[in-house]
Design a protein around this motif. Structure first.
Motif, mmCIF file in Angstrom:
data_model
loop_
_atom_site.group_PDB
_atom_site.id
_atom_site.type_symbol
_atom_site.label_atom_id
_atom_site.label_comp_id
_atom_site.label_asym_id
_atom_site.label_seq_id
_atom_site.Cartn_x
_atom_site.Cartn_y
_atom_site.Cartn_z
ATOM 1 N N UNK A 104 0.703 -1.026 -0.211
ATOM 2 C CA UNK A 104 0.027 -0.122 0.399
ATOM 3 C C UNK A 104 0.372 1.473 0.086
ATOM 4 N N UNK A 105 2.222 1.286 0.178
ATOM 5 C CA UNK A 105 3.154 2.357 0.322
ATOM 6 C C UNK A 105 3.296 3.957 1.222
ATOM 7 N N UNK A 106 2.025 3.126 2.665
ATOM 8 C CA UNK A 106 1.772 3.572 3.035
ATOM 9 C C UNK A 106 2.334 5.049 3.977
ATOM 10 N N UNK A 107 2.032 6.553 3.770
ATOM 11 C CA UNK A 107 3.104 7.235 3.924
ATOM 12 C C UNK A 107 3.901 7.513 5.611
ATOM 13 N N UNK A 108 5.404 7.108 5.366
ATOM 14 C CA UNK A 108 5.444 6.863 6.646
ATOM 15 C C UNK A 108 5.571 7.420 8.140
ATOM 16 N N UNK A 109 6.283 7.313 8.898
ATOM 17 C CA UNK A 109 5.825 8.246 10.376
ATOM 18 C C UNK A 109 4.089 7.704 11.115
#
Length: 614
Positions: A104-109
């Protein structure tokens, strides 16, 4: 560091020698260092042994060592039987979902947030996130079960967490609350994803094929990696987001294992309802199973009318070897255990340890549990407790010996230091060790205030040694510093300890009490009645309360230990508004605020006719 392998055998009932066997229970030990001015530090003389780098090491170990052994189970749909996950299948599903999250390449952090109750899909997502270094936060499902006009609190929580993904079991229950929050996160549901615009079915994550990327992310995890975010209960103010690192969780389980040595000899079996949105259920109990390669049956019951029956039904099928609950949970089980010998024999049959925490236990509850066990087994019940908090992963102390009554919370675990500091006539306890949190997420001011200049966490609780001359006598819990207050006479009132004494004196008709009297001349008590209490005629229950208050007065202790007036509340604590928490204890501060009119009436002059005097 993986836990040791051992024979997969069921434990025998705790024998008289069980607590005296150093192979199974660590001997009682403590070192006291005096600081002057009445303060001192208490610590274990045993050093903390090496512990795992991350929670995932436990899963990897047991999936390889015992792939076919049962790990977790939940009630099957329709309530017939159990849906089960063995260790090997649990690891397979965790790997698949971890890959699905990476895809899903979710946003980091940004964390993963779970809104729903304990369940296998919830567990798999939780472990998958931690396996690839993504923090997970489970939020109490109660916030989403309110009327639509009451979604303000869950909206504020979700906006503060700013999640990358939000999971819930079903859109039918949780979809409206999630939509109202308007957070820009991926929504995932086990059921009903097609009814929520843009949502993904959990099955899509489960269908992913694990690639080397999962173990690459796993290898990058350090002890300081954020594993979880947990919300404080709010019992002493607004909820804060507590950072739980991998180090905290793994160190705390090593601390427990060095005391409860039988966990490395026998596979524990748990039946457990305690919510994973709190550290007791989500860290202490789940992680005991993960570290020791045991089994957890997820209990969909609760210590509430209409829900305790589910727990009782499960206890007819599952024989726990250790059992965790809050005092209210034991109180609601007792009528069934006292009236049904077969149920009691099954429940107590293989029980090594009955453990309570989350609130003080009334002496009457303690004595009834011991008596119920004595009727069906020859060996005495080991009833014990610990002390800790969300910020401590959670255990700080443990009572690893036979107690004769509630009140003592044990001695520091290996690697934990407890500093006692004189404060307002009490000894405030502060804590240091590898299991202590690094701070509150995005709240530097609260983080600075949480620690003293020596790095001890200011937990806000008070305590003292049972015998001031003997450190091995154990620590007695002495209430929360923030809850205590002064009467107009200048006398301090210890709310936590008094509350337990009042509930015990009014047994079995008081579910809980809230202590009042801040800046007043007398202590008061608002009484939440049990179902049995509400069923009695008002004159009869009033006389029972009057007799209980007289008993407390006759026991001595003066004005600071005896309510001089009480008032009955006709309803139960309101869980939806937070008056009673998921763990079953009353939020003193919130009840006083929401029921200020009752507090005023309780202390008004001339005397309100509803007030009961001893």
């Amino acid at each position: 560091m993986a836990p040791p392998d051992r024979a997969d055998r069921a434990p025998s009932v705790a024998s008289p020698a069980f607590l005296d066997d150093p192979r199974l229970i660590a001997p009682r030990a403590a070192v006291r260092v005096d600081l002057g001015n009445g303060g001192f530090v208490l610590r274990s003389p045993a050093p903390l042994a090496p512990y795992a780098r991350c929670v995932g090491e436990w899963l990897e170990h047991w999936a390889a060592a015992t792939p076919d052994a049962l790990a977790f189970a939940e009630p099957a749909a329709g309530g017939d039987g159990w849906r089960r996950l063995a260790w090997g299948e649990l690891r397979r599903q965790v790997g698949a979902v971890a890959q699905g999250l990476l895809d899903l390449e979710l946003p980091a952090g940004k964390p993963l947030v779970v809104l729903s109750d304990n369940a296998l899909d919830h567990l798999v997502l939780l472990l998958a996130g931690m396996h690839i270094g993504r923090a997970v936060c489970t939020v109490s499902s109660a916030y989403c079960r309110l009327a639509q006009s009451d979604y303000g609190r869950i909206t504020a929580i979700l906006q503060a967490l700013d999640p990358a993904l939000v999971y819930a079991s079903t859109s039918a229950v949780y979809g409206a609350a999630l939509a109202a929050s308007e957070v820009g996160a991926v929504a995932v549901f086990s059921e009903g994803a097609d009814a929520h615009p843009g949502a993904l079915p959990f099955a899509r994550l489960l269908a992913a094929r694990e690639t080397p990327a999962v173990m690459q992310a796993y290898a990058a995890i350090t002890p300081d990696t954020h594993a979880k975010y947990l919300l404080t209960s709010g019992s002493t103010g607004s909820p804060k987001v507590v950072i739980n690192t991998q180090r905290m969780l793994c160190a705390n389980q090593q601390m427990l294992a060095q005391t409860l040595r039988f966990l490395d000899v026998e596979r524990p079996v748990l039946l457990d309802w305690l919510p994973w949105s709190h550290t007791f259920g989500g860290n202490h109990n789940v992680n005991i199973v993960l570290r020791s390669g045991g089994t957890m049956y997820i209990d969909d019951g609760r210590p509430l009318p209409g829900a305790i029956e589910r727990t009782i039904a499960h206890l007819r099928e599952v024989q726990p070897t250790i059992y965790f609950n809050v005092p209210r949970g034991y109180e609601m089980l007792l009528p069934a255990l006292e009236s049904d010998a077969a149920l009691a024999r099954h429940f107590f049959g293989r029980l090594r340890m009955a453990f309570y925490a989350g609130a003080g236990m009334p002496l009457s509850t303690w004595q009834r549990l011991e008596a119920a066990a004595a009727r069906v087994r020859d060996e005495p019940l080991w009833l014990t407790t610990s002390w800790g908090s969300t910020e401590t992963a959670p255990a700080i102390t443990f009572a690893n010996w036979k107690l004769d009554r509630p009140g003592v919370i044990g001695l520091p675990l290996a690697g934990a230091e407890v500093k006692f500091v004189p404060n307002a006539g009490k000894l405030e306890m502060r804590v240091r060790g590898d299991h202590i949190f690094p701070g509150y997420r995005d709240n530097e001011e609260a983080t600075r205030a949480a620690f003293d200049d020596e790095g001890y966490y200011r937990i806000g609780d008070a305590g003292h040694l049972l015998d001031s001359a003997d450190p091995l006598s154990g620590i007695v819990f002495n209430g929360r510093v923030a809850e205590d207050f002064k009467l107009t006479s200048g006398t301090w009132v210890s709310v936590g300890t008094l509350r337990v004494r009042v509930v015990s004196a009014l047994a079995p008709y008081a579910q809980d009490v809230v202590i009042t009297g801040h800046d007043r001349s007398e202590i008061g008590a608002l009484i939440f009645l049990t179902e049995a209490g509400r069923a009695l005629p008002s004159a009869q229950i009033a006389e029972h309360v009057r007799a209980g208050l007289r008993q407390l007065r006759d026991e001595g202790g003066g004005s600071s230990q005896t309510p001089a007036r009480a008032m009955l509340l006709s309803d139960a604590p309101d869980a939806a508004s937070g008056e009673i928490t998921d763990k079953g204890y009353v939020n003193q501060r919130l009840v006083l605020a929401r029921r200020a009119d009752f507090v005023h009436a309780l202390h008004a002059e001339p005397l309100d006719p509803r007030v009961i005097r001893p």
